[in-house]
Design a protein around this motif. Structure first.
Motif, PDB file in Angstrom:
ATOM      1  N   ARG A   1       1.311  -1.380   0.239  1.00 27.52           N
ATOM      2  CA  ARG A   1      -0.466  -0.034   0.001  1.00 27.52           C
ATOM      3  C   ARG A   1       0.509   1.526  -0.025  1.00 27.52           C
ATOM      4  O   ARG A   1       1.010   2.211  -0.672  1.00 27.52           O
ATOM      5  CB  ARG A   1      -1.097   0.510   1.533  1.00 27.52           C
ATOM      6  CG  ARG A   1      -1.971   1.030   1.224  1.00 27.52           C
ATOM      7  CD  ARG A   1      -2.323   1.293   2.978  1.00 27.52           C
ATOM      8  NE  ARG A   1      -1.515   1.260   4.061  1.00 27.52           N
ATOM      9  CZ  ARG A   1      -1.316   2.254   4.238  1.00 27.52           C
ATOM     10  NH1 ARG A   1      -1.152   3.558   3.481  1.00 27.52           N
ATOM     11  NH2 ARG A   1      -0.733   2.168   5.583  1.00 27.52           N
ATOM     12  N   ILE A   2       2.129   1.278   1.010  1.00 22.28           N
ATOM     13  CA  ILE A   2       2.504   2.537   1.036  1.00 22.28           C
ATOM     14  C   ILE A   2       3.671   2.741  -0.513  1.00 22.28           C
ATOM     15  O   ILE A   2       3.656   3.937  -0.851  1.00 22.28           O
ATOM     16  CB  ILE A   2       3.593   2.669   2.162  1.00 22.28           C
ATOM     17  CG1 ILE A   2       3.232   2.199   3.292  1.00 22.28           C
ATOM     18  CG2 ILE A   2       5.143   3.224   2.269  1.00 22.28           C
ATOM     19  CD1 ILE A   2       4.102   2.067   4.467  1.00 22.28           C
TER      20      ILE A   2
ATOM     21  N   GLY B   1       2.316   1.125  -2.877  1.00 21.72           N
ATOM     22  CA  GLY B   1       1.745   1.664  -4.597  1.00 21.72           C
ATOM     23  C   GLY B   1       1.334   3.620  -4.194  1.00 21.72           C
ATOM     24  O   GLY B   1       0.900   3.627  -5.013  1.00 21.72           O
ATOM     25  N   THR B   2       1.976   4.393  -3.303  1.00 19.03           N
ATOM     26  CA  THR B   2       1.138   5.785  -3.422  1.00 19.03           C
ATOM     27  C   THR B   2       2.246   6.103  -3.939  1.00 19.03           C
ATOM     28  O   THR B   2       2.774   7.389  -4.748  1.00 19.03           O
ATOM     29  CB  THR B   2       1.541   6.225  -1.710  1.00 19.03           C
ATOM     30  OG1 THR B   2       2.893   6.201  -1.544  1.00 19.03           O
ATOM     31  CG2 THR B   2       0.397   5.282  -0.913  1.00 19.03           C
TER      32      THR B   2
ATOM     33  N   LEU C   1       5.544   7.385  -3.257  1.00 21.02           N
ATOM     34  CA  LEU C   1       5.842   8.436  -2.616  1.00 21.02           C
ATOM     35  C   LEU C   1       7.192   7.621  -1.778  1.00 21.02           C
ATOM     36  O   LEU C   1       8.175   7.979  -0.971  1.00 21.02           O
ATOM     37  CB  LEU C   1       5.050   9.105  -1.561  1.00 21.02           C
ATOM     38  CG  LEU C   1       3.656   9.734  -2.079  1.00 21.02           C
ATOM     39  CD1 LEU C   1       3.092   9.424  -0.577  1.00 21.02           C
ATOM     40  CD2 LEU C   1       4.410  10.726  -2.668  1.00 21.02           C
ATOM     41  N   SER C   2       7.731   6.727  -2.107  1.00 20.41           N
ATOM     42  CA  SER C   2       8.554   6.190  -1.833  1.00 20.41           C
ATOM     43  C   SER C   2       9.847   6.434  -2.674  1.00 20.41           C
ATOM     44  O   SER C   2      10.150   6.560  -3.413  1.00 20.41           O
ATOM     45  CB  SER C   2       8.860   4.588  -1.766  1.00 20.41           C
ATOM     46  OG  SER C   2       8.593   3.972  -2.623  1.00 20.41           O
TER      47      SER C   2
ATOM     48  N   THR D   1       6.966   5.342  -8.874  1.00 21.27           N
ATOM     49  CA  THR D   1       6.186   4.944  -8.833  1.00 21.27           C
ATOM     50  C   THR D   1       6.392   3.595  -9.421  1.00 21.27           C
ATOM     51  O   THR D   1       6.954   3.403 -10.519  1.00 21.27           O
ATOM     52  CB  THR D   1       5.146   5.610 -10.540  1.00 21.27           C
ATOM     53  OG1 THR D   1       5.105   6.707  -9.429  1.00 21.27           O
ATOM     54  CG2 THR D   1       4.337   5.567 -10.116  1.00 21.27           C
TER      55      THR D   1
ATOM     56  N   ASN E   1       4.228   6.681   6.171  1.00 17.88           N
ATOM     57  CA  ASN E   1       4.502   6.035   5.122  1.00 17.88           C
ATOM     58  C   ASN E   1       6.226   5.306   4.995  1.00 17.88           C
ATOM     59  O   ASN E   1       7.262   5.441   4.247  1.00 17.88           O
ATOM     60  CB  ASN E   1       4.888   6.741   3.759  1.00 17.88           C
ATOM     61  CG  ASN E   1       3.650   7.102   3.553  1.00 17.88           C
ATOM     62  OD1 ASN E   1       1.935   6.125   3.889  1.00 17.88           O
ATOM     63  ND2 ASN E   1       3.360   8.563   3.023  1.00 17.88           N
TER      64      ASN E   1
ATOM     65  N   TRP F   1       7.578   2.236   5.196  1.00 16.02           N
ATOM     66  CA  TRP F   1       7.581   0.949   4.849  1.00 16.02           C
ATOM     67  C   TRP F   1       9.138   0.473   5.307  1.00 16.02           C
ATOM     68  O   TRP F   1       8.910  -0.823   5.410  1.00 16.02           O
ATOM     69  CB  TRP F   1       7.282   0.016   3.574  1.00 16.02           C
ATOM     70  CG  TRP F   1       8.822   0.802   2.341  1.00 16.02           C
ATOM     71  CD1 TRP F   1       9.385   2.715   2.066  1.00 16.02           C
ATOM     72  CD2 TRP F   1       9.830   0.337   1.553  1.00 16.02           C
ATOM     73  NE1 TRP F   1       9.563   2.884   1.134  1.00 16.02           N
ATOM     74  CE2 TRP F   1      10.660   1.137   1.521  1.00 16.02           C
ATOM     75  CE3 TRP F   1      10.077  -0.582   2.331  1.00 16.02           C
ATOM     76  CZ2 TRP F   1      11.894   1.250   1.350  1.00 16.02           C
ATOM     77  CZ3 TRP F   1      10.810  -0.952   1.510  1.00 16.02           C
ATOM     78  CH2 TRP F   1      12.208  -0.106   0.183  1.00 16.02           C
TER      79      TRP F   1
END
Length: 247
Positions: free
Chosen positions: A97-98, A100-101, A103-104, A108, A229, A231
């Protein structure tokens, strides 16, 4: 029966005894062949050397000498393997989920890449469990299998949680999966062989319960770190259990 020496625990207790018939030591190699006239030499045994009370007292003292039963460390180690399996199931859903945003540091990720994150640990589990079938008992041994699994869990967690690129994260996931396959192969047998007869089925069932407990712990870690966020922290929540398993 003279010179009785007992060893072992509970139902596994064994006794070595020196058996003599009217002075003849049957345990001696020199007396393997002898003639015996039962009318002239009736069999006599000294049964005062051993009694059920002394054995029960010994068992009681063994149990009282330690707070935990002697089978508990082996059982706990195998259960930790199940818990870490469940922890991966719960935590990976939060990590997906994290990631998939977008933002890591991975940017993308498309659905295929997210699927690779989710399934790569299972790929490692398939590889290790298939390999252990052929080399587990003959080459490695069950105790060593658990030790190897604990190392794979730890190394996999460190690699996947500290990774800065998508391919390295996949390597960490596969390593963790190798630990899953190894631990799940040996855990039921190891528990069954090291636990008392009257608790064997129950303790093996507790290992299955540990998997479910690990799933819940993984979701809890996701809820704790998900707001920021983080992870990395979700995966690193497995570290305390891995150090316990190593110990």
């Amino acid at each position: 029966i003279n010179g009785v020496k007992c060893f072992g625990y509970g139902s596994l207790k064994r006794c070595n005894a020196k058996i003599g018939i009217n002075g003849i030591d049957l345990s001696s190699k020199s007396n393997k062949k002898f003639s015996l006239n039962l009318k002239e030499n009736p069999l006599t045994f000294n049964t005062n050397a051993i009694s059920s009370d002394s054995i029960e007292s010994s068992d009681y003292n063994e149990e009282k000498s330690s707070i935990l039963p002697p089978w508990f460390p082996s059982f706990a180690t195998a259960c930790l393997g199940g818990l870490l399996f469940g922890l991966d199931i719960g935590s990976s859903s939060s990590v997906l989920r994290i990631l998939g945003t977008g933002l890591s540091e991975f940017g993308t990720l498309d659905p295929i890449q997210l699927g690779q994150i989710a399934s790569s640990s299972l790929l490692g589990a398939i590889i290790s469990s298939a390999s252990i079938i052929f080399i587990g008992d003959k080459v490695i041994g069950r105790k060593n299998e658990l030790q190897i699994a604990s190392v794979l869990f730890l190394v996999g967690t460190l690699v996947q949680s500290l990774s800065t690129s998508f391919p390295i994260a996949l390597v960490g996931r596969v390593l963790y999966g190798l630990g899953i396959g190894t631990a799940m192969h040996v855990a039921p047998l190891f528990i069954a062989e090291t636990s008392p007869n009257n608790l064997r089925g129950r303790l093996v069932s507790f290992k299955e319960a540990a998997i479910v407990l690990g799933i819940v712990a993984g979701y809890a870690a996701g809820a704790f770190y998900g707001g920021s966020n983080n992870w990395h922290g979700v995966f690193q929540s497995a570290l305390p259990f891995e150090f316990l398993m190593l110990g």
